[in-house]
Design an enzyme around this catalytic site. Structure first.
Site, mmCIF file in Angstrom:
data_model
loop_
_atom_site.group_PDB
_atom_site.id
_atom_site.type_symbol
_atom_site.label_atom_id
_atom_site.label_comp_id
_atom_site.label_asym_id
_atom_site.label_seq_id
_atom_site.Cartn_x
_atom_site.Cartn_y
_atom_site.Cartn_z
ATOM 1 N N CYS A 175 -13.272 40.545 -92.705
ATOM 2 C CA CYS A 175 -13.392 41.180 -91.477
ATOM 3 C C CYS A 175 -14.020 42.671 -91.784
ATOM 4 O O CYS A 175 -14.722 42.732 -92.855
ATOM 5 C CB CYS A 175 -11.962 41.533 -90.908
ATOM 6 S SG CYS A 175 -11.006 42.400 -92.106
ATOM 7 N N THR A 176 -14.143 43.657 -90.901
ATOM 8 C CA THR A 176 -14.815 44.950 -91.114
ATOM 9 C C THR A 176 -14.539 45.504 -92.198
ATOM 10 O O THR A 176 -15.227 45.948 -93.496
ATOM 11 C CB THR A 176 -14.816 45.547 -89.950
ATOM 12 O OG1 THR A 176 -15.403 44.742 -88.704
ATOM 13 C CG2 THR A 176 -15.859 46.939 -90.074
#
Length: 304
Positions: A175-176
């Site tokens: 994810c980010t």
């Protein structure tokens, strides 16, 4: 230059509401802007300001119960990425909506950015992007599975509907910045998946550390600040934000017939009614008037 610091930490905060006012007061006194979320499970957010001001806020956060090991990721921006400071108390610092998920109990195996390429190239590894569909649309790792979710809340249902696809596979997730994977890997472990991995520090750390010529990342990474997207080396990407739907678009998309500043883009023009568009046009008019006076409209501030 403005220091931008993304952070999260899972820790037991018995009464997060009592922490809000002192934290907000410190941020405002130091000229720090952005958003911080407090919950019983910990803290999450992104802030920006001077190097010294952000450091003082980080020192304050690390002094909170169980937060001494809080880590963060830094980048820079030539322009202020946020319009104001918000500190909010929430039920979860990243909303998954599954009551018994607890990253403090167990998570997947952390994989350093330098080791990520070898892992995801293995034939027995399935790579899953845990971000929302509009984020995935502008960039992801080569070959990664896109769940097509509109919200992280949708991920558990997607997994239940698709888990048979990953039978006898090792699962690598990203994810980010890493926070969603803390929860999603814990969730998969609770569902009986034996080998679960996730990218330590998230996409942001990968783009910071892995040279572009060695990278398996394709496109840009959406970020929740005024930069909209970043690329290798955490340089600002090419995207701008549609202020109607808050999806990232490219500068050339503003030349498309569907685009009207603050009102619609090609993603959302068919999603809103004529009444919605009329309301957006009035809001855009107020934004323009504020700009002419040299002021920031409340919309700009809210989007920080």
């Amino acid at each position: 230059m403005h220091r931008i610091t993304a952070l999260y930490h899972f820790a037991r905060l018995d009464d997060p509401a009592t922490l809000r006012a002192p934290l907000l007061a410190l941020c405002e006194s130091e000229g720090v802007r952005g958003t911080l979320l407090l919950a019983r499970e910990g803290i999450n957010g992104t802030i920006s300001g001077s190097c010294e001001g952000v450091t003082r806020v980080l020192d304050h956060l690390r002094a909170l119960p169980g937060c001494a090991e809080l880590a963060w990721k830094d980048s820079q921006s030539a322009t202020p990425p946020f319009g104001r400071m918000k500190v909010r108390v929430k039920r979860e610092i990243v909303t998954m909506g599954v009551a018994d998920v607890d990253p403090r109990a167990a998570t997947g195996h952390y994989v350093a950015p330098a080791e990520w390429n070898a892992l995801i190239a293995a034939p027995d590894v399935a790579v899953i992007d845990t971000r929302n569909a509009y984020e995935v649309a502008i960039g992801s790792f080569e070959g990664a599975v896109d769940p097509g979710t509109d919200s992280f809340r949708d991920f558990p249902a997607w997994w239940q509907a698709n888990k048979d696809r990953f039978h006898n596979k090792r699962v690598a997730m990203f994810c980010t910045g890493g926070i969603r994977c803390e929860k999603s890997t814990n969730y998969l472990l609770s569902q009986g998946v034996e080998e679960v991995y996730h990218l330590k520090g998230g996409i942001l750390k990968y783009l910071e550390e892995v040279p572009k010529e060695q990278s398996l990342w394709r496109g840009a990474c959406f970020v929740f600040d005024g930069r909209v997207s970043v690329e290798h080396g955490l340089r600002a990407g090419p995207h701008v934000l549609c202020h109607a739907c808050r999806r990232p678009i490219l500068p050339e998309d503003r030349a498309r017939p569907e685009y009207e500043a603050g009102v619609a883009c090609h993603h959302c023009t068919h999603e809103t009614s004529a009444e919605d568009k009329a309301r957006f046009r009035e809001r855009q008019k107020q934004v323009a008037l504020a700009a002419a006076r040299g002021e920031r409209h409340i919309r700009w501030m809210a989007e920080g």
